[in-house]
Design an enzyme around this catalytic site. Structure first.
Site, PDB file in Angstrom:
ATOM      1  N   ARG A 227      13.433  35.506  14.627  1.00  0.00           N
ATOM      2  CA  ARG A 227      14.083  34.475  15.454  1.00  0.00           C
ATOM      3  C   ARG A 227      15.558  34.367  15.090  1.00  0.00           C
ATOM      4  NH1 ARG A 227      11.288  29.152  14.339  1.00  0.00           N
ATOM      5  NH2 ARG A 227      12.837  28.390  15.828  1.00  0.00           N
ATOM      6  N   LYS A 289      12.295  29.307  -5.188  1.00  0.00           N
ATOM      7  CA  LYS A 289      13.011  28.591  -4.135  1.00  0.00           C
ATOM      8  C   LYS A 289      14.398  29.201  -4.025  1.00  0.00           C
ATOM      9  CE  LYS A 289      12.649  24.874  -1.392  1.00  0.00           C
ATOM     10  NZ  LYS A 289      12.600  23.546  -2.031  1.00  0.00           N
ATOM     11  N   HIS A 290      14.763  29.616  -2.840  1.00  0.00           N
ATOM     12  CA  HIS A 290      16.070  30.242  -2.597  1.00  0.00           C
ATOM     13  C   HIS A 290      16.320  31.399  -3.557  1.00  0.00           C
ATOM     14  CE1 HIS A 290      16.840  27.162   0.299  1.00  0.00           C
ATOM     15  NE2 HIS A 290      16.864  26.196  -0.593  1.00  0.00           N
ATOM     16  N   ASN A 432      25.144  32.955 -13.454  1.00  0.00           N
ATOM     17  CA  ASN A 432      24.796  32.934 -14.869  1.00  0.00           C
ATOM     18  C   ASN A 432      23.423  32.279 -15.062  1.00  0.00           C
ATOM     19  OD1 ASN A 432      27.159  34.056 -16.134  1.00  0.00           O
ATOM     20  ND2 ASN A 432      28.257  32.197 -15.557  1.00  0.00           N
ATOM     21  N   HIS A 538      23.274  39.377  -9.114  1.00  0.00           N
ATOM     22  CA  HIS A 538      24.209  38.692  -8.214  1.00  0.00           C
ATOM     23  C   HIS A 538      23.715  38.713  -6.773  1.00  0.00           C
ATOM     24  CE1 HIS A 538      27.154  39.911 -11.515  1.00  0.00           C
ATOM     25  NE2 HIS A 538      27.060  38.602 -11.555  1.00  0.00           N
TER      26      HIS A 538
END
Length: 538
Positions: A227, A289-290, A432, A538
């Site tokens: 979507r 989460k994320h 970090n 990163h």
């Protein structure tokens, strides 16, 4: 020297009179052949495709009858002939091309329906080297590229998903195709051969252990048009590369709606992390989460591991991803569904657990059939403007590192266990990263801050909040081991960790101020271990 075009304009509508059908995947080919025959199209075919069409009672001509040359060398050579490629490449409105066709008795081919040897499937199934090489298609890509180049006159179809649209187009347009339609199919054809060659190239680099090849190609097949991407204004698609690695790309979705862009990103991060913990040692759970862990734990049972992971940060776990390293059972499923969870991913699930999760219709359940090997190599990639950044996967494991005690006090046996646990998790936390651990569970996690001191402080604050939420007398960071994925450049980061209650520290070492950091650890009676290897993420 570049070839100069004769600038002959492409016709809009082209009548399909002759079609070449040569497919590895026979899905829908007989139905397509029937539709073409109804339009009076002459059918040419090869090998198994020829047999399937003939057995359906349809008139079909073997390509060997066109080329005047038999199929040889176990089918390696059958379509690599001017009788085929001339028919695909001839410019119909070029007098010289027409003369050559007449002189050499080459008939025009207006439609090429071709799909390729199943290289991806053979690779994914773990085929040996000779078998995998034998499934590299040569004639198919050559014909596809020829037909696609001459899309001014030739329609090329490489995917059975496009057969219905082709049939509908011919039915509504008197057996003709429009130029815009041919253009889109040509673009799809080149993307298909590019992805195919990319998979072959990447297999060779793996098989021959070439870490940094001179040319790097990436390609895949669209698995899901989403979507939107990370945000609603971004378009996104999920592509499969054919890599044989259990995970979100190869998992079966047992229930719930399709995964979003963010779901896939986070689920991959979760499953890669939990796979660091081998199920034969202990059940493990990671809650993400994320793309950052908000709790990781091992336990005496899977339910115990989940509860311990949740205790680290139950607030952040709301709406998160739960990854498990072993069979999901009913007891654990009952606990997980008590709070809102986006995705559960596990190697397998019991029928009872699946039934419990089914009550939450929006909860996605993924089963992978196995765990990815954290020591396997492979590569990761990300785009930058004008380029690709490609690197081998971070497959280092703390168990394989030569740990060096640098302080006066050596860690206790339990502290060393907690150190290794924390370092495993820190490898999967955005830099970090600062991870506190105690007794096989994360005590607090500080992720993605510009300052390592801030990561340490934030983790300490979250540990205090978790203690209040759980009714504990003190935060879990008291007496914990703490891991930093990169060296501590100053003593201030260490002092923040000590303030949170850490008694043992694991870090790569290598800072210009290592001695200053070690001295601060000795002053506070803290044990410190150097790994000699960092885990930037990163």
């Amino acid at each position: 020297m570049a070839v100069v075009s004769k600038m002959i304009p492409a016709p809009d509508q082209v009548k399909i009179r002759t079609a070449l059908l040569s497919v590895s995947d026979k899905t829908g080919i007989v139905e397509l052949a029937k539709a073409l025959s109804e339009h009076g199209v002459r059918l040419l075919s090869t090998g198994g495709t020829f047999k399937a069409i003939r057995d359906a009672g349809l008139p079909v001509t073997d390509v060997s009858d066109v080329t005047g040359f038999p199929e040889i060398m176990d089918g390696r050579v059958k379509t690599l002939h001017p009788g085929v490629h001339g028919g695909l490449l001839a410019i119909r409105d070029d007098a010289e091309h027409v003369k050559a066709m007449e002189e050499h008795k080459i008939g025009a081919i207006d439609l090429a329906v071709i799909n390729l040897y199943p290289f991806e499937e053979v690779r994914a199934a773990g085929g040996d080297y000779p078998t995998t090489v034998e499934n590299i298609d040569i004639g198919g890509p050559a014909m596809i590229r020829a037909a696609a180049k001459n899309h001014a006159y030739v329609t090329v179809v490489v995917d059975p998903q496009d057969y219905p649209q082709l049939i509908q187009t011919l039915a509504s347009n008197d057996g003709q195709t429009a130029y815009a339609f041919r253009q889109k199919l040509a673009a799809r054809a080149y993307a298909r051969t590019a992805a195919y060659d990319a998979m072959i190239s990447n297999w060779f680099t793996e098989a021959l252990d070439i870490e940094i090849p001179r040319y790097r190609t990436l390609g895949g097949a669209l698995s899901q048009e989403m979507r939107y991407g990370e945000n609603p204004h971004q378009a996104a698609g999920f592509y499969l590369t054919g890599e044989k690695r259990p995970g979100v790309a190869t998992a079966r979705l047992l229930q719930g709606k399709q995964l979003s862009y963010n779901n896939i990103n986070d689920t991959d991060a979760a499953f890669e992390l939990v796979s660091e913990f081998f199920p034969e040692n202990a059940p493990a759970c990671a809650i993400i989460k994320h793309a950052n862990p908000c709790g990781v734990a091992i336990g005496t049972s899977l339910t115990d591991a989940y509860k311990r992971a949740l205790a680290c940060d139950s607030v952040s776990a709301f709406g998160g991803i739960v990854a498990l390293n072993t069979l999901l059972d009913a007891e654990t499923a009952t606990e997980i569904v008590k709070i809102f969870t986006e995705v559960i991913i596990a190697p397998d699930v019991t029928d009872e657990a699946q039934a419990i999760i089914a009550a939450k219709k929006n909860l996605r359940l993924l089963v992978t059939g196995g765990l990815p090997d954290p020591r396997s190599r492979g590569f990761t990639a990300k785009t930058v403007s004008g380029g690709l950044l490609v690197q081998t996967r971070d497959n280092a494991m703390v168990e394989d590192l030569d740990l060096r005690v640098v302080t006066k006090r050596a860690p206790t046996e339990q502290e060393l266990i907690d150190m290794k646990f924390a370092y495993k998790v820190a490898k999967h936390v955005k830099s970090n990263a600062v991870v506190y651990a105690k007794d096989g569970q994360t005590a607090a996690i500080g992720a993605g801050q510009m300052s390592r001191v801030d990561s340490a402080r934030i983790a300490g604050l979250k540990a205090e909040e978790a203690a209040k939420a759980m009714g504990w007398a003190e935060p879990m960071t008291r007496g914990s081991a703490v891991a930093s994925e990169a060296f501590l450049p100053f003593a201030d980061g260490l002092l923040s960790m000590i303030a949170a209650g850490a008694k043992a520290v694991i870090q790569p070492g290598g800072s210009m101020r290592d001695e200053e950091v070690i001295a601060a650890a000795d002053e506070h009676g803290v044990a410190m271990v150097f790994t000699g290897m960092r885990h930037f993420r990163h």
